[in-house]
Design a protein around this motif. Structure first.
Motif, PDB file in Angstrom:
ATOM      1  N   PRO B  28       4.655  16.366 -10.392  1.00 37.25           N
ATOM      2  CA  PRO B  28       3.334  15.793 -10.201  1.00 37.25           C
ATOM      3  C   PRO B  28       2.882  14.864 -11.169  1.00 37.25           C
ATOM      4  CG  PRO B  28       3.484  18.229  -9.978  1.00 37.25           C
ATOM      5  CD  PRO B  28       4.804  17.631 -10.473  1.00 37.25           C
ATOM      6  N   PHE B  29       3.144  14.980 -12.527  1.00 42.24           N
ATOM      7  CA  PHE B  29       2.859  14.283 -13.633  1.00 42.24           C
ATOM      8  C   PHE B  29       3.361  12.549 -13.194  1.00 42.24           C
ATOM      9  CE2 PHE B  29       2.055  18.148 -15.400  1.00 42.24           C
ATOM     10  CZ  PHE B  29       0.975  17.812 -16.295  1.00 42.24           C
ATOM     11  N   ILE B  30       4.907  12.561 -12.730  1.00 35.37           N
ATOM     12  CA  ILE B  30       5.413  11.410 -12.358  1.00 35.37           C
ATOM     13  C   ILE B  30       4.661  10.619 -11.470  1.00 35.37           C
ATOM     14  CG2 ILE B  30       7.711  10.312 -11.749  1.00 35.37           C
ATOM     15  CD1 ILE B  30       9.040  12.776 -13.478  1.00 35.37           C
ATOM     16  N   TRP B  31       4.420  11.644 -10.530  1.00 34.27           N
ATOM     17  CA  TRP B  31       3.554  10.820  -9.385  1.00 34.27           C
ATOM     18  C   TRP B  31       2.506  10.349  -9.497  1.00 34.27           C
ATOM     19  CZ3 TRP B  31      -0.522  10.939  -6.025  1.00 34.27           C
ATOM     20  CH2 TRP B  31      -0.196  10.576  -4.797  1.00 34.27           C
ATOM     21  N   SER B  39      -1.601  -0.532  -6.483  1.00 32.78           N
ATOM     22  CA  SER B  39      -2.533  -0.680  -5.932  1.00 32.78           C
ATOM     23  C   SER B  39      -2.719   0.043  -4.585  1.00 32.78           C
ATOM     24  CB  SER B  39      -2.639  -2.067  -5.284  1.00 32.78           C
ATOM     25  OG  SER B  39      -1.550  -2.170  -4.214  1.00 32.78           O
ATOM     26  N   ALA B  40      -4.185   0.225  -4.025  1.00 32.13           N
ATOM     27  CA  ALA B  40      -4.334   1.293  -2.953  1.00 32.13           C
ATOM     28  C   ALA B  40      -3.239   1.179  -1.808  1.00 32.13           C
ATOM     29  CB  ALA B  40      -5.606   0.886  -2.339  1.00 32.13           C
ATOM     30  N   GLY B  41      -2.926   0.085  -1.404  1.00 31.98           N
ATOM     31  CA  GLY B  41      -1.962   0.196  -0.351  1.00 31.98           C
ATOM     32  C   GLY B  41      -0.450   0.568  -0.623  1.00 31.98           C
ATOM     33  N   GLU B  42      -0.064   0.489  -1.787  1.00 28.65           N
ATOM     34  CA  GLU B  42       1.193   1.071  -2.144  1.00 28.65           C
ATOM     35  C   GLU B  42       1.453   2.394  -2.210  1.00 28.65           C
ATOM     36  OE1 GLU B  42       3.341  -1.651  -5.411  1.00 28.65           O
ATOM     37  OE2 GLU B  42       1.118  -1.804  -5.664  1.00 28.65           O
ATOM     38  N   ILE B  43       0.175   3.061  -2.590  1.00 31.69           N
ATOM     39  CA  ILE B  43       0.269   4.524  -2.687  1.00 31.69           C
ATOM     40  C   ILE B  43       0.925   5.343  -1.412  1.00 31.69           C
ATOM     41  CG2 ILE B  43      -0.680   6.444  -3.423  1.00 31.69           C
ATOM     42  CD1 ILE B  43      -2.626   4.660  -5.219  1.00 31.69           C
ATOM     43  N   PHE B  44       0.251   4.502  -0.212  1.00 28.99           N
ATOM     44  CA  PHE B  44       0.626   5.546   0.910  1.00 28.99           C
ATOM     45  C   PHE B  44       1.628   4.898   1.668  1.00 28.99           C
ATOM     46  CE2 PHE B  44      -3.803   6.354  -0.092  1.00 28.99           C
ATOM     47  CZ  PHE B  44      -3.525   7.797  -0.318  1.00 28.99           C
ATOM     48  N   GLY B  45       2.057   3.699   1.200  1.00 27.62           N
ATOM     49  CA  GLY B  45       3.444   3.260   2.002  1.00 27.62           C
ATOM     50  C   GLY B  45       4.000   2.041   1.406  1.00 27.62           C
ATOM     51  N   ALA B  46       4.869   1.266   1.728  1.00 28.66           N
ATOM     52  CA  ALA B  46       5.458   0.008   1.310  1.00 28.66           C
ATOM     53  C   ALA B  46       4.456  -0.962   1.909  1.00 28.66           C
ATOM     54  CB  ALA B  46       6.490  -0.384   1.900  1.00 28.66           C
ATOM     55  N   VAL B  47       4.208  -2.069   1.073  1.00 28.12           N
ATOM     56  CA  VAL B  47       3.305  -3.244   1.468  1.00 28.12           C
ATOM     57  C   VAL B  47       4.134  -4.475   1.304  1.00 28.12           C
ATOM     58  CG1 VAL B  47       1.169  -4.402   0.676  1.00 28.12           C
ATOM     59  CG2 VAL B  47       1.444  -2.130   0.561  1.00 28.12           C
TER      60      VAL B  47
END
Lengths: 390, 279
Positions: B28-31, B39-47
């Motif tokens: 969890p820490f690494i995440w 950036s916002a987009g990257e967190i939820f998937g590849a941009v």
């Protein structure tokens, strides 16, 4: 500096049912060095703690000088103490340790609060005086180079010296020592023994010293009080304790080589050992079974042509420099071992003559022989060699 | 030979288990760290073409530090944990000393009560304490955050074990020297037990810095919130998924002091827990 006497009257202490001290009466002179000697659990440390005020007597009273101190708290008693475990404050330097009693007595509680030094010139002045006194005491005890060290960085002997410094720094009238040397090795013990004796002579304080080591007691004290299961059995000068012990238990406890005990019967003044009459007489003693106690030097090995009391098989010869101790098998006399001590030259001469081989002939020296009753009390009867009067 | 092989496989197996456990803890820490660098987009998937990592970091941490009252939260947390720790040490050392070195009637019962208090969960006492604080009008103050934790059964127990092994003769010597009992505690006993106090301090600081339960009950305004509660305010206020990066940056900054302290004090901590006695 001058010591005060201690007067203990009818002191008792009970813990629950157990009576640790039973009716102790002791009068210690001002400036005296008195030792409480006894086996562990005899109540000697308890008595010392009562005098220091760590615990209260069940009944009785203690006076130091003219002051009744039975109910006073420890710090009001004007006594100092050295403990077996040294009891130094572990995180404070030597200088701090030695200065602590002065800090406590010269500064008020408010002046001791942290930071008070910053605000008050008076407090700084007192601290400077304390530092000077500490320096002087450290000089007397050869501790000057160690003043900035912590107790953990010191050897046992140095720690004990710091503890002594902490005790004498405020010049108490009574100095209590609770087995201060028993955690040290033999050589250091003898050295510190001398230092403590010197200290006593120099300061004139009353010393009350507790030990279970009879050589220490004999070597240092003006008087020795032998304690046994909560009472003082005998209180006298070391020579008297050694030569005229009031009870068999005292005789057994004192002396570096164990005393020889022979089961004898007194019959109209004659002393019978294993049904044979000795050349020793106790004219006034009543007829009864007794114990004849002989110090190792009260027996003398004799050559063939002299008259002997008994001849025993020799088991072992022990050399200790100028003295030689013989250990003989005494099962024929109704006891286990007999130990005989003599000068090394005498031993060599007798062995040269062939008097000491597998067997050794022994004679009792009457003047130091002791006769104890069935209950272990010293019998006042005079012992004399048969025919010595003729 | 076979024995040696067995030994090696066993060591390997043990390490595998340990690594797995450590990974589970650290994931969890690494995440969180990774998310705070994106950036916002990257967190939820590849941009397709992500912004440079330094831009994302500047953006996330900049917003975390300057657009939220994070520093205020951390100050609140510092006051709370510090206040609790000081109060706890003062109360528990004295209490543990009395329990360990004085012989008085009821000592055993009192000590048993202390141990019993360890078994009472904080949730059970929360409501009565809340009601009292509400009646007195102390809710939403620093004091209300600290009140339930001004003393600690665990600390009393830990210090009691330590003080019990402290030599009695030193205390006797101090009394003979003329020290008062309170001076004995603060000048003689306390300096000797600093490692034990340090060990307890780590426990206490970690627990209260991370505590969310009690601040959530006692605190209403964001001004007074400690970091954990502050993060919660921040999330509900910011809403949407686009502030995940700054949120993770906040979380990283909030956990950083504890992680640093643990890394530095690890050895002392083990020492303090395993140690008894003076030397």
């Amino acid at each position: 500096m001058h010591g005060h006497g201690i007067k203990i009257t009818n002191a008792r202490k009970q813990f629950g049912r157990a009576e640790i001290l039973q009716r102790i009466d002791l009068d210690i002179q001002a400036g005296e060095f008195l030792t409480l000697l006894g086996p562990s659990g005899c109540g000697k440390s308890t008595l010392l703690r009562m005098i220091a005020g760590f615990d209260q007597l069940s009944s009785g009273s203690i006076q130091i000088g003219d002051r009744e101190i039975t109910r006073l708290p420890p710090k009001k008693r004007d006594v100092a103490m050295v403990f077996q475990s040294y009891a130094l404050y572990p995180h404070m330097t030597v200088a701090k340790n030695i200065g602590m009693p002065l800090e406590m007595s010269r500064l008020s509680f408010r002046q001791r609060l942290p930071g008070s030094r910053l605000f008050s010139r008076q407090v700084r002045e007192i601290h400077r005086e304390i530092a000077q006194t500490v320096d002087k005491v450290a000089g007397q005890l050869d501790l000057k180079p160690l003043l900035d060290r912590k107790p953990a960085q010191l050897s046992g002997g140095q720690r004990q010296r710091v503890a002594v410094g902490r005790a004498i720094v405020r010049q108490p009238s009574v100095f209590l020592m609770d087995e201060p040397l028993s955690n040290l090795d033999a050589k250091l013990r003898i050295q510190l023994r001398e230092e403590i004796s010197d200290l006593h002579r120099r300061t004139g304080i009353t010393f009350l010293y507790v030990t279970h080591d009879q050589t220490e007691a004999m070597a240092m004290s003006n008087r020795v009080a032998v304690m046994q299961s909560g009472r003082i059995v005998q209180c006298a000068k070391p020579q008297e304790i050694y030569n005229r012990p009031s009870e068999l238990a005292v005789a057994r406890f004192v002396g570096s080589v164990a005393i020889n005990e022979l089961p004898v019967t007194v019959a109209s003044g004659d002393i019978l050992l294993a049904q044979r009459s000795l050349k020793l007489r106790a004219a006034e003693a009543p007829n009864d079974a007794c114990t004849l106690a002989l110090r190792p030097e009260s027996l003398e090995a004799v050559s063939h042509d002299e008259e002997a009391d008994f001849t025993l098989p020799l088991l072992h010869v022990e050399f200790s420099g100028s003295e030689v101790t013989l250990r003989c098998d005494a099962s024929a006399l109704g006891t286990d071992r007999i130990r005989v001590q003599m000068r090394a030259e005498r031993f060599e001469r007798l062995r040269g003559e062939g008097a000491i081989e597998d067997q050794v002939a022994l004679r009792i020296l009457a003047q130091n022989a002791l006769l104890f009753s069935r209950t272990g009390q010293l019998m006042p009867a005079q012992l004399a060699t048969r025919g010595a009067g003729r | 030979m076979a024995l040696r092989l067995l030994h090696h496989t066993r060591t390997a197996a043990v390490h595998a288990v340990l690594i797995l456990g450590a990974g589970l803890m650290a994931y969890p820490f690494i995440w969180m760290w990774r998310a705070s660098f994106q950036s916002a987009g990257e967190i939820f998937g590849a941009v397709a073409n992500p912004p440079p990592i330094w831009d994302s970091i500047a953006e996330n941490y900049g917003r975390a530090l300057f657009e939220t009252p994070l520093l205020r939260f951390m100050l609140n947390g510092l006051i709370m944990t510090g206040g609790i720790l000081i109060a706890q040490v003062l109360t528990t050392v004295i209490c543990a000393f009395a329990l360990a070195k004085y012989d008085f009637r009821g000592r055993k019962i009192l000590f048993a009560l202390v141990l019993l208090s360890l078994a009472v969960p904080a949730q059970a006492t929360a409501l009565p304490i809340f009601i009292v604080l509400a009646k007195v009008g102390l809710l939403d103050t620093y004091l209300s955050m600290m009140v339930p934790y001004l003393t600690s059964g665990f600390a009393i127990f830990l210090f009691h074990q330590f003080i019990k092994s402290f030599p009695d003769e030193i205390l006797l010597a101090a009394r003979l020297d003329g020290m008062t009992e309170i001076e004995i505690v603060f000048r003689i006993v306390m300096p000797a037990m600093l490692p034990a106090i340090a060990a307890f301090a780590i426990f206490s600081i970690t627990f209260h810095w991370n505590d969310l339960y009690w601040p959530m009950i006692a605190i209403r305004s964001a001004d007074m919130a400690p970091p954990t509660l502050g993060l919660l305010f921040f999330r509900s206020q910011g809403g949407g998924g686009d502030s995940f990066g700054p949120l993770m940056a906040c979380a990283t900054l909030v956990t950083a002091p504890l992680i640093l302290v643990s890394l530095v004090a690890q050895r002392k901590f083990v020492q303090g827990v395993t140690m008894t006695g003076v030397k």
